[in-house]
Scaffold this motif. Structure first.
Motif, PDB file in Angstrom:
ATOM      1  N   MET A 113       0.822  -1.209   0.000  1.00 20.17           N
ATOM      2  CA  MET A 113       0.000   0.000   0.000  1.00 20.17           C
ATOM      3  C   MET A 113       0.853   1.254   0.000  1.00 20.17           C
ATOM      4  O   MET A 113       0.530   2.245  -0.672  1.00 20.17           O
ATOM      5  N   LEU A 114       1.952   1.237   0.727  1.00 12.68           N
ATOM      6  CA  LEU A 114       2.834   2.392   0.753  1.00 12.68           C
ATOM      7  C   LEU A 114       3.474   2.623  -0.610  1.00 12.68           C
ATOM      8  O   LEU A 114       3.642   3.764  -1.053  1.00 12.68           O
ATOM      9  N   VAL A 115       3.831   1.547  -1.277  1.00  8.08           N
ATOM     10  CA  VAL A 115       4.427   1.661  -2.610  1.00  8.08           C
ATOM     11  C   VAL A 115       3.392   2.167  -3.612  1.00  8.08           C
ATOM     12  O   VAL A 115       3.650   3.099  -4.383  1.00  8.08           O
ATOM     13  N   LEU A 116       2.213   1.564  -3.597  1.00  7.33           N
ATOM     14  CA  LEU A 116       1.170   1.951  -4.541  1.00  7.33           C
ATOM     15  C   LEU A 116       0.643   3.353  -4.264  1.00  7.33           C
ATOM     16  O   LEU A 116       0.263   4.078  -5.186  1.00  7.33           O
ATOM     17  N   THR A 119       4.351   8.830  -2.623  1.00  7.96           N
ATOM     18  CA  THR A 119       4.752   9.823  -1.617  1.00  7.96           C
ATOM     19  C   THR A 119       3.995  11.137  -1.778  1.00  7.96           C
ATOM     20  O   THR A 119       4.300  12.118  -1.117  1.00  7.96           O
ATOM     21  N   GLY A 120       2.990  11.151  -2.660  1.00  7.28           N
ATOM     22  CA  GLY A 120       2.287  12.399  -2.930  1.00  7.28           C
ATOM     23  C   GLY A 120       1.371  12.842  -1.809  1.00  7.28           C
ATOM     24  O   GLY A 120       1.068  14.019  -1.690  1.00  7.28           O
ATOM     25  N   GLU A 121       0.927  11.890  -0.976  1.00 12.90           N
ATOM     26  CA  GLU A 121       0.015  12.214   0.123  1.00 12.90           C
ATOM     27  C   GLU A 121       0.621  11.717   1.434  1.00 12.90           C
ATOM     28  O   GLU A 121       0.230  10.681   1.972  1.00 12.90           O
ATOM     29  N   PRO A 122       1.619  12.435   1.972  1.00 13.89           N
ATOM     30  CA  PRO A 122       2.318  11.951   3.178  1.00 13.89           C
ATOM     31  C   PRO A 122       1.421  11.773   4.385  1.00 13.89           C
ATOM     32  O   PRO A 122       1.718  10.952   5.269  1.00 13.89           O
ATOM     33  N   TRP A 123       0.302  12.510   4.438  1.00  8.52           N
ATOM     34  CA  TRP A 123      -0.593  12.347   5.577  1.00  8.52           C
ATOM     35  C   TRP A 123      -1.201  10.957   5.630  1.00  8.52           C
ATOM     36  O   TRP A 123      -1.590  10.469   6.687  1.00  8.52           O
ATOM     37  N   SER A 124      -1.288  10.308   4.471  1.00 13.14           N
ATOM     38  CA  SER A 124      -1.842   8.963   4.453  1.00 13.14           C
ATOM     39  C   SER A 124      -0.940   8.003   5.227  1.00 13.14           C
ATOM     40  O   SER A 124      -1.427   7.048   5.836  1.00 13.14           O
ATOM     41  N   TRP A 125       0.360   8.234   5.205  1.00 10.48           N
ATOM     42  CA  TRP A 125       1.290   7.398   5.977  1.00 10.48           C
ATOM     43  C   TRP A 125       1.023   7.569   7.470  1.00 10.48           C
ATOM     44  O   TRP A 125       1.059   6.604   8.233  1.00 10.48           O
ATOM     45  N   VAL A 126       0.770   8.812   7.871  1.00  5.07           N
ATOM     46  CA  VAL A 126       0.504   9.109   9.287  1.00  5.07           C
ATOM     47  C   VAL A 126      -0.791   8.419   9.728  1.00  5.07           C
ATOM     48  O   VAL A 126      -0.852   7.794  10.794  1.00  5.07           O
ATOM     49  N   VAL A 165     -10.536   7.079   6.697  1.00  5.77           N
ATOM     50  CA  VAL A 165      -9.689   8.271   6.687  1.00  5.77           C
ATOM     51  C   VAL A 165      -8.431   8.020   5.863  1.00  5.77           C
ATOM     52  O   VAL A 165      -7.976   8.894   5.115  1.00  5.77           O
ATOM     53  N   TYR A 166      -7.880   6.813   5.969  1.00  7.54           N
ATOM     54  CA  TYR A 166      -6.712   6.475   5.147  1.00  7.54           C
ATOM     55  C   TYR A 166      -7.067   6.554   3.667  1.00  7.54           C
ATOM     56  O   TYR A 166      -6.312   7.124   2.856  1.00  7.54           O
ATOM     57  N   ALA A 167      -8.213   5.989   3.288  1.00  5.83           N
ATOM     58  CA  ALA A 167      -8.631   6.031   1.881  1.00  5.83           C
ATOM     59  C   ALA A 167      -8.780   7.472   1.401  1.00  5.83           C
ATOM     60  O   ALA A 167      -8.355   7.815   0.291  1.00  5.83           O
TER      61      ALA A 167
END
Length: 302
Positions: A113-116, A119-126, A165-167
């Motif tokens: 999921m992190l690869v797909l 890095t355009g939406e760093p908040w999604s990692w958080v 929220v992740y989606a």
């Protein structure tokens, strides 16, 4: 050949307990919020949609409930509800397998999921990190948020709201006031659901020395708190775009299922299991109706 059958039986038994510990009845409760939020935001079904939906369908639930079943084993022995769809009573010999499968499968999917997601939406990692932390913090020794009254319900609600929220974050959604109202309403629904579910376990939890929102507030007050949370969630939906306000009516079946236990005593709190079983059935009906509302909304927007 006899040896093969002998070896296969234990493996099948282990696999059955691993699957049972993931609560198959609840898989849809975490996969659906991700899938619906992602498709409605992006308008597409792509690799991230497939991987994310599969992750929140099985590995996520195996990690969440499997870890819980392993570390709650001693208290689950005292709980007559455990050993079926409402919670596995795992053989201690499969504890390591359950944790291993939960962590291993989750790691594979999270990396994908992190690869797909890029890095355009760093908040999604958080958001994903918070989601995974909440899954583990609920049960693992040293944190055990499930034994911290009120925080237990908030953490449980995070388990179900964070996939949505992740989606939204990974899809680059704009968090408008109306979208925030929907998410807060969903969060209140999650807190109400956890609190009401905890009522039926007041006696075994106290006997096992486990604190919860229900052991802290008492059975009757916890039921009333759950009703208030559901009602507030329904009121928040009135502030959303049409046909969103119709969703405010969907809290009524939950309130009706809890109402008979408005004055339930702590000693008689096990009776709330009837309401909880109704709750499980209501979820499927409400989920269908929410889907219809989302389809209607997508047509209006389109």
């Amino acid at each position: 050949m006899a040896t093969d059958h002998t070896d296969a039986a234990p493996r099948a038994g282990v696999l059955r307990q691993v699957v049972l510990s993931s609560r198959p009845l609840s898989w849809i409760n975490t996969a659906y919020p991700f899938a619906a939020a992602y498709v409605l935001t992006t308008g597409r079904v792509d690799a991230l949609f497939v991987v994310g939906t599969l992750f929140f369908l099985i590995p996520y639930n195996l990690l969440m409930y499997g870890v819980n079943d392993v570390f709650d084993y001693e208290s689950d022995l005292r709980n007559p509800r455990k050993g079926g769809v409402e919670g596995a009573l795992l053989d201690p010999r499969v504890h390591r397998a359950v944790i291993g499968w939960g962590v291993g499968l989750s790691a594979v999917f999270v990396v994908a999921m992190l690869v797909l997601g890029g890095t355009g939406e760093p908040w999604s990692w958080v958001v994903l990190a918070i989601s995974l932390f909440a899954v583990l913090a609920y049960s693992v020794p040293g944190l055990r948020f499930k034994e911290r009254p009120f925080l237990d319900s908030a953490t449980s609600s995070t388990h179900f709201v964070s996939p949505a929220v992740y989606a939204l974050t990974v899809a680059g959604a704009t968090f408008t006031p109306q979208l925030l109202a929907i998410l807060v309403a969903f969060f209140l629904w999650g807190m109400a659901s956890h609190a009401f579910g905890a009522v039926q376990d007041v006696v075994p939890d106290r006997e096992g020395g486990i604190a919860s929102i229900a052991t802290w507030f008492g059975a009757a007050r916890t039921v009333r708190l759950a009703v208030v949370f559901w009602a507030l969630g329904g009121l928040l939906m009135l502030a959303t775009e049409w046909p969103g306000p119709l969703a405010s009516l969907l809290v009524l079946p939950y309130i009706v299922s809890a109402a008979p236990f408005w004055s339930v005593t702590d000693a008689g709190s096990a009776a709330a299991n009837r309401g909880w079983r109704h709750f499980l059935a209501i979820n499927f009906v409400v989920g269908f109706l929410v889907t219809m509302l989302l389809i209607w909304w997508s047509f209006i927007r389109g």
